[in-house]
Design a protein around this motif. Structure first.
Motif, PDB file in Angstrom:
ATOM      1  N   GLN A 190       0.865  -1.120   0.076  1.00  0.00           N
ATOM      2  CA  GLN A 190       0.027  -0.004  -0.144  1.00  0.00           C
ATOM      3  C   GLN A 190       0.977   1.231  -0.047  1.00  0.00           C
ATOM      4  O   GLN A 190       2.086   1.235   0.472  1.00  0.00           O
ATOM      5  CB  GLN A 190      -0.708   0.013   1.484  1.00  0.00           C
ATOM      6  CG  GLN A 190      -1.701  -1.264   1.439  1.00  0.00           C
ATOM      7  CD  GLN A 190      -0.910  -2.218   2.563  1.00  0.00           C
ATOM      8  OE1 GLN A 190       0.171  -2.528   2.324  1.00  0.00           O
ATOM      9  NE2 GLN A 190      -1.646  -2.381   3.462  1.00  0.00           N
ATOM     10  N   SER A 191       0.179   2.320  -0.511  1.00  0.00           N
ATOM     11  CA  SER A 191       0.885   3.788  -0.242  1.00  0.00           C
ATOM     12  C   SER A 191      -0.149   4.685  -0.039  1.00  0.00           C
ATOM     13  O   SER A 191      -1.331   4.485  -0.309  1.00  0.00           O
ATOM     14  CB  SER A 191       1.719   4.030  -1.347  1.00  0.00           C
ATOM     15  OG  SER A 191       0.853   4.207  -2.630  1.00  0.00           O
ATOM     16  N   SER A 201      -0.822   8.869   0.071  1.00  0.00           N
ATOM     17  CA  SER A 201      -0.625  10.152  -0.423  1.00  0.00           C
ATOM     18  C   SER A 201      -1.552  11.198   0.232  1.00  0.00           C
ATOM     19  O   SER A 201      -2.812  11.598   0.341  1.00  0.00           O
ATOM     20  CB  SER A 201      -0.719  10.248  -1.841  1.00  0.00           C
ATOM     21  OG  SER A 201      -0.449  11.458  -2.477  1.00  0.00           O
ATOM     22  N   ASN A 234      -5.336   9.908  -0.266  1.00  0.00           N
ATOM     23  CA  ASN A 234      -5.366   9.191  -1.220  1.00  0.00           C
ATOM     24  C   ASN A 234      -4.623   7.824  -0.973  1.00  0.00           C
ATOM     25  O   ASN A 234      -3.521   7.876  -0.481  1.00  0.00           O
ATOM     26  CB  ASN A 234      -5.297   9.393  -2.666  1.00  0.00           C
ATOM     27  CG  ASN A 234      -6.269  10.294  -3.065  1.00  0.00           C
ATOM     28  OD1 ASN A 234      -6.339  11.478  -3.020  1.00  0.00           O
ATOM     29  ND2 ASN A 234      -7.478   9.674  -3.656  1.00  0.00           N
ATOM     30  N   TYR A 235      -5.143   6.461  -1.190  1.00  0.00           N
ATOM     31  CA  TYR A 235      -4.421   5.184  -0.834  1.00  0.00           C
ATOM     32  C   TYR A 235      -4.367   4.499  -2.167  1.00  0.00           C
ATOM     33  O   TYR A 235      -4.943   4.867  -2.891  1.00  0.00           O
ATOM     34  CB  TYR A 235      -5.019   4.496   0.108  1.00  0.00           C
ATOM     35  CG  TYR A 235      -6.052   4.137   0.090  1.00  0.00           C
ATOM     36  CD1 TYR A 235      -7.359   4.658   0.041  1.00  0.00           C
ATOM     37  CD2 TYR A 235      -6.397   2.652  -0.608  1.00  0.00           C
ATOM     38  CE1 TYR A 235      -8.580   4.191  -0.132  1.00  0.00           C
ATOM     39  CE2 TYR A 235      -7.472   2.036  -0.926  1.00  0.00           C
ATOM     40  CZ  TYR A 235      -8.756   3.010  -0.466  1.00  0.00           C
ATOM     41  OH  TYR A 235      -9.984   2.346  -0.810  1.00  0.00           O
ATOM     42  N   SER A 236      -3.238   3.514  -2.217  1.00  0.00           N
ATOM     43  CA  SER A 236      -3.171   2.982  -3.638  1.00  0.00           C
ATOM     44  C   SER A 236      -3.081   1.313  -2.701  1.00  0.00           C
ATOM     45  O   SER A 236      -2.419   0.985  -2.315  1.00  0.00           O
ATOM     46  CB  SER A 236      -2.346   3.050  -4.325  1.00  0.00           C
ATOM     47  OG  SER A 236      -0.993   2.863  -3.779  1.00  0.00           O
ATOM     48  N   TYR A 237      -4.163   0.809  -3.104  1.00  0.00           N
ATOM     49  CA  TYR A 237      -4.171  -0.648  -2.872  1.00  0.00           C
ATOM     50  C   TYR A 237      -5.728  -1.201  -3.339  1.00  0.00           C
ATOM     51  O   TYR A 237      -6.636  -0.663  -3.128  1.00  0.00           O
ATOM     52  CB  TYR A 237      -4.245  -0.981  -1.301  1.00  0.00           C
ATOM     53  CG  TYR A 237      -4.289  -2.413  -1.014  1.00  0.00           C
ATOM     54  CD1 TYR A 237      -5.509  -3.094  -0.371  1.00  0.00           C
ATOM     55  CD2 TYR A 237      -3.120  -3.185  -1.392  1.00  0.00           C
ATOM     56  CE1 TYR A 237      -5.312  -4.484  -0.180  1.00  0.00           C
ATOM     57  CE2 TYR A 237      -3.068  -4.662  -1.305  1.00  0.00           C
ATOM     58  CZ  TYR A 237      -4.209  -5.280  -0.567  1.00  0.00           C
ATOM     59  OH  TYR A 237      -4.317  -6.697  -0.128  1.00  0.00           O
ATOM     60  N   GLY A 238      -5.414  -2.191  -4.005  1.00  0.00           N
ATOM     61  CA  GLY A 238      -6.701  -2.709  -4.698  1.00  0.00           C
ATOM     62  C   GLY A 238      -7.937  -3.455  -3.911  1.00  0.00           C
ATOM     63  O   GLY A 238      -8.812  -3.765  -4.314  1.00  0.00           O
ATOM     64  N   PHE A 287     -10.506   6.005  -4.081  1.00  0.00           N
ATOM     65  CA  PHE A 287      -9.325   5.768  -3.083  1.00  0.00           C
ATOM     66  C   PHE A 287      -9.228   6.553  -2.318  1.00  0.00           C
ATOM     67  O   PHE A 287      -7.854   7.146  -1.919  1.00  0.00           O
ATOM     68  CB  PHE A 287      -8.097   5.174  -3.837  1.00  0.00           C
ATOM     69  CG  PHE A 287      -8.415   4.111  -4.862  1.00  0.00           C
ATOM     70  CD1 PHE A 287      -8.844   4.246  -6.309  1.00  0.00           C
ATOM     71  CD2 PHE A 287      -8.201   2.647  -4.220  1.00  0.00           C
ATOM     72  CE1 PHE A 287      -9.000   2.773  -6.975  1.00  0.00           C
ATOM     73  CE2 PHE A 287      -8.673   1.586  -5.217  1.00  0.00           C
ATOM     74  CZ  PHE A 287      -8.933   1.859  -6.451  1.00  0.00           C
ATOM     75  N   SER A 288     -10.178   7.289  -1.701  1.00  0.00           N
ATOM     76  CA  SER A 288     -10.021   8.616  -0.899  1.00  0.00           C
ATOM     77  C   SER A 288     -10.450   8.441   0.454  1.00  0.00           C
ATOM     78  O   SER A 288     -11.542   7.965   0.728  1.00  0.00           O
ATOM     79  CB  SER A 288     -10.310   9.741  -1.542  1.00  0.00           C
ATOM     80  OG  SER A 288     -11.818   9.882  -1.642  1.00  0.00           O
TER      81      SER A 288
END
Lengths: 118, 116
Positions: A2-3, A5, A24-28, A72-73
């Motif tokens: 994950q990341s 922002s 915001n994050y990144s992970y599906g 993704f927020s």
């Protein structure tokens, strides 16, 4: 992995102004989402969290956050800030093992330093 | 009740030395986490214990870093051959490990490590 922002590194507002801090994050997959706050000279403490259910979550001290899965927020809001809200705010995410993420540890954003001017 | 405590609050050491940082979690919390926070950054995950065992050590930067929790309570983070880049605030957190996910993590005050 994950990341996270956080778009605003420094925010300066006057008392009674409305606040929105972006995250915001990144992970599906399925995630748990958190906002932590660190007041000057104090420990990190939890403001609010989202695990499941109603995407609008309310936390302490009048803060709330809305999970928008499609974006993704997980933005943090407060309608009217006070001088005492001056602090560092961190958004964090984890992908628990039951969702296939296998990551209990939190991934934090870089933080937003919020200054409220009286 | 008492929160998470960490000792020492500050540690200054010289490059190449060995240091130990201690974390005393909230009584009854089975999960314990170590994070590192560098200036201007958010905390960065290092390692997670469930009971006595390290369930996830994927965040440890290299083999100079090691952590133990021999009795499932107090934990010690050990750093060998310290480098200037290890300077940071080391945070410990504990939580109840709830079924289906994790509980809220409660953070300690941190140990500020300075490597000269």
């Amino acid at each position: 992995a994950q990341s996270v922002s956080q778009h605003n590194h420094h925010v300066i507002l006057s008392e009674a102004a409305s606040l929105e801090l972006g995250c915001n994050y990144s992970y599906g997959g399925t995630v748990n989402l958190f906002w932590y706050v660190q007041y000057p000279g104090q420990h990190l403490q939890l403001l609010l969290k989202y695990f499941s259910g109603d995407p609008l979550v309310k936390g302490i001290k009048g803060f709330e956050a809305e999970f928008i899965k499609s974006k993704f927020s997980f933005n943090l809001r407060k309608p009217s800030v006070q001088w005492s809200d001056t602090a560092e705010y961190f958004c964090a995410v984890n992908a628990p093992p039951y969702s296939g993420g296998g990551a209990d540890g939190l991934t934090f954003g870089k933080g937003t330093h919020l200054i409220i001017q009286p | 009740g008492a929160g998470v405590s960490q000792t020492p609050s500050n540690k200054v050491t010289e490059k190449g030395k060995y240091v130990e940082l201690r974390c005393d979690p909230i009584s009854g919390h089975t999960a314990l986490y170590w994070y590192r926070q560098s200036l201007g950054q958010g905390p960065e995950f290092l390692i997670y214990f469930q009971g006595t065992g390290a369930a996830d050590d994927s965040g440890l930067p290299n083999d100079r870093f090691f952590a133990v929790r021999p009795e499932g309570s107090v934990s010690t983070l050990k750093i060998q051959r310290t480098e200037r880049g290890d300077s940071a605030v080391y945070l410990c957190a504990s939580s109840l490990r709830l079924a289906g996910g994790m509980g809220e993590q409660f953070f300690g005050p941190g140990t500020r490590l300075t490597v000269l």
